[in-house]
Write a protein that holds these residues in place. Structure first.
Motif, PDB file in Angstrom:
ATOM      1  N   ALA A  38       1.043  -1.124   0.062  1.00 32.72           N
ATOM      2  CA  ALA A  38      -0.062   0.041   0.051  1.00 32.72           C
ATOM      3  C   ALA A  38       0.953   1.222   0.287  1.00 32.72           C
ATOM      4  CB  ALA A  38      -0.954  -0.089   1.215  1.00 32.72           C
ATOM      5  N   TRP A  39       1.857   1.355  -0.824  1.00 36.86           N
ATOM      6  CA  TRP A  39       2.607   2.284  -1.133  1.00 36.86           C
ATOM      7  C   TRP A  39       2.742   2.945  -2.611  1.00 36.86           C
ATOM      8  CZ3 TRP A  39       6.489   1.030  -4.304  1.00 36.86           C
ATOM      9  CH2 TRP A  39       6.987  -0.088  -4.592  1.00 36.86           C
ATOM     10  N   ASN A  40       3.224   4.354  -2.968  1.00 37.22           N
ATOM     11  CA  ASN A  40       3.001   4.734  -3.987  1.00 37.22           C
ATOM     12  C   ASN A  40       4.429   5.016  -4.659  1.00 37.22           C
ATOM     13  OD1 ASN A  40       0.623   5.984  -2.414  1.00 37.22           O
ATOM     14  ND2 ASN A  40       0.115   5.677  -4.849  1.00 37.22           N
ATOM     15  N   LEU A  41       5.425   5.181  -3.606  1.00 35.93           N
ATOM     16  CA  LEU A  41       6.853   5.526  -3.953  1.00 35.93           C
ATOM     17  C   LEU A  41       7.569   5.039  -2.925  1.00 35.93           C
ATOM     18  CD1 LEU A  41       9.128   7.065  -5.345  1.00 35.93           C
ATOM     19  CD2 LEU A  41       9.029   8.674  -3.685  1.00 35.93           C
ATOM     20  N   TRP A  42       8.687   3.944  -3.529  1.00 42.91           N
ATOM     21  CA  TRP A  42       9.474   3.428  -2.710  1.00 42.91           C
ATOM     22  C   TRP A  42      11.132   3.903  -3.169  1.00 42.91           C
ATOM     23  CZ3 TRP A  42      10.422  -2.752  -2.414  1.00 42.91           C
ATOM     24  CH2 TRP A  42      11.358  -3.072  -1.671  1.00 42.91           C
ATOM     25  N   TRP A  43      11.870   4.380  -2.001  1.00 39.99           N
ATOM     26  CA  TRP A  43      13.030   5.110  -2.163  1.00 39.99           C
ATOM     27  C   TRP A  43      14.080   4.210  -1.606  1.00 39.99           C
ATOM     28  CZ3 TRP A  43      13.973  10.044  -4.597  1.00 39.99           C
ATOM     29  CH2 TRP A  43      15.178  10.475  -4.517  1.00 39.99           C
ATOM     30  N   LYS A  44      14.849   3.779  -2.452  1.00 39.50           N
ATOM     31  CA  LYS A  44      16.057   2.995  -1.662  1.00 39.50           C
ATOM     32  C   LYS A  44      17.580   3.688  -2.076  1.00 39.50           C
ATOM     33  CE  LYS A  44      16.286  -1.455  -1.651  1.00 39.50           C
ATOM     34  NZ  LYS A  44      16.408  -2.762  -1.858  1.00 39.50           N
ATOM     35  N   THR A  45      18.638   3.721  -1.050  1.00 39.27           N
ATOM     36  CA  THR A  45      19.833   4.125  -1.354  1.00 39.27           C
ATOM     37  C   THR A  45      20.682   3.129  -2.254  1.00 39.27           C
ATOM     38  OG1 THR A  45      20.418   3.484   0.726  1.00 39.27           O
ATOM     39  CG2 THR A  45      19.901   6.103   0.611  1.00 39.27           C
ATOM     40  N   SER A  46      20.055   1.917  -2.286  1.00 44.02           N
ATOM     41  CA  SER A  46      21.025   0.753  -2.918  1.00 44.02           C
ATOM     42  C   SER A  46      20.017   0.403  -3.948  1.00 44.02           C
ATOM     43  CB  SER A  46      21.167  -0.335  -1.784  1.00 44.02           C
ATOM     44  OG  SER A  46      19.902  -0.891  -1.488  1.00 44.02           O
ATOM     45  N   ARG A  47      20.349  -0.576  -4.804  1.00 48.56           N
ATOM     46  CA  ARG A  47      19.658  -0.985  -6.018  1.00 48.56           C
ATOM     47  C   ARG A  47      18.636  -1.985  -5.581  1.00 48.56           C
ATOM     48  NH1 ARG A  47      21.262  -6.132  -8.729  1.00 48.56           N
ATOM     49  NH2 ARG A  47      23.101  -6.759  -7.503  1.00 48.56           N
ATOM     50  N   PHE A  48      17.649  -2.198  -6.258  1.00 48.90           N
ATOM     51  CA  PHE A  48      16.444  -3.063  -6.250  1.00 48.90           C
ATOM     52  C   PHE A  48      16.802  -4.548  -6.917  1.00 48.90           C
ATOM     53  CE2 PHE A  48      14.567   0.767  -5.772  1.00 48.90           C
ATOM     54  CZ  PHE A  48      13.478   1.024  -4.974  1.00 48.90           C
ATOM     55  N   ARG A  49      16.340  -5.482  -5.835  1.00 53.30           N
ATOM     56  CA  ARG A  49      16.484  -6.820  -6.478  1.00 53.30           C
ATOM     57  C   ARG A  49      15.459  -7.038  -7.566  1.00 53.30           C
ATOM     58  NH1 ARG A  49      16.472  -7.645  -0.842  1.00 53.30           N
ATOM     59  NH2 ARG A  49      14.361  -8.654  -0.879  1.00 53.30           N
ATOM     60  N   LYS A  50      15.691  -8.031  -8.377  1.00 44.75           N
ATOM     61  CA  LYS A  50      14.904  -8.340  -9.688  1.00 44.75           C
ATOM     62  C   LYS A  50      13.363  -8.724  -9.081  1.00 44.75           C
ATOM     63  CE  LYS A  50      14.355 -11.130 -13.690  1.00 44.75           C
ATOM     64  NZ  LYS A  50      14.937 -12.286 -14.465  1.00 44.75           N
ATOM     65  N   SER A  51      13.339  -9.287  -7.998  1.00 48.72           N
ATOM     66  CA  SER A  51      12.022  -9.757  -7.509  1.00 48.72           C
ATOM     67  C   SER A  51      11.395  -8.630  -6.882  1.00 48.72           C
ATOM     68  CB  SER A  51      12.270 -10.838  -6.268  1.00 48.72           C
ATOM     69  OG  SER A  51      13.173 -10.081  -5.400  1.00 48.72           O
ATOM     70  N   GLU A  52      11.982  -7.516  -6.329  1.00 49.51           N
ATOM     71  CA  GLU A  52      11.434  -6.266  -5.646  1.00 49.51           C
ATOM     72  C   GLU A  52      10.597  -5.466  -7.076  1.00 49.51           C
ATOM     73  OE1 GLU A  52      13.987  -5.452  -1.792  1.00 49.51           O
ATOM     74  OE2 GLU A  52      14.536  -4.684  -3.870  1.00 49.51           O
TER      75      GLU A  52
END
Length: 222
Positions: A38-52
């Protein structure tokens, strides 16, 4: 009817991003309390995994495009510039002659041996940042490494300001690659070496590198 606020997921991300979003009415998504997804934006300082990335919906956005390491990681950038030069010719000659070691060590030595006069080369670890592990050399015997590195012909006649090396950092936001859409911020950042450029002293990082994380330790840092 009251609009449902947009929600952002940030975890241990930068406080400034959290503050900017909250000032605009966004609410933070909390993993222990809110519904999964239930979110619109996901901000990460590292890269995202393919599954994410595969689990996101069309109404959700993340702050990293997949596979951008192809031009943010030194060896990948080098390899892709070589490919583009092979496909499109001299338009890509803005990048100095580069080799990925140890894989291209033989090619590098062949190029090094062609020099009538020993020139300067710069060695950079492929997986380091902030100037860590970078050094210059002229003699092949001074080239030492224990992990993958990039070796490049050193640009020994750089543009100087008042005798000091500098670089210009521009900030952009890429919202799409196809079609390519880039927003350039009005202001940028100029970083200087803290000692005057001097080719007679290749070991002086304050003369040859402009990284702030290095120059803050210089004796004459202001």
């Amino acid at each position: 009817k009251k609009a449902i606020p947009l929600r952002f997921r940030i975890g241990e991300g930068p406080q400034l991003v959290r503050q900017c979003l909250e000032e605009r009415g966004w609410q933070e998504w909390l993993e222990d309390y809110d519904q999964e997804g239930a979110w619109n934006l996901w901000w990460k300082t590292s890269r995202f995994r393919k599954s994410e990335l595969e689990d996101t919906f069309s109404w959700q956005k993340v702050n990293h495009f997949p596979k951008t390491m192809q031009f943010t990681k030194k060896d990948c950038l080098c390899r892709n510039l070589q490919r583009m030069r092979g496909s499109h010719g001299s338009i890509y000659n803005f990048s100095p002659t580069s080799y990925i070691l140890p894989n291209e060590y033989t090619k590098f030595v062949a190029e090094y041996s062609k020099q009538e006069k020993k020139g300067e080369w710069i060695c950079k670890p492929v997986d380091q940042s902030r100037g860590r592990g970078i050094f210059l050399f002229r003699e092949l015997s001074d080239l030492h490494y224990d992990n993958a590195v990039i070796v490049q012909k050193y640009v020994n006649n750089p543009l100087l300001i008042g005798g000091y090396k500098f670089d210009i950092r521009l900030y952009v936001a890429v919202t799409s690659f196809q079609p390519l859409r880039i927003y350039v911020y009005d202001e940028g950042l100029v970083r200087f070496g803290t000692e005057k450029y001097d080719l007679s002293s290749l070991n002086n990082v304050y003369s040859h590198l402009t990284n702030s994380s290095i120059n803050t330790f210089a004796p004459n840092w202001l």
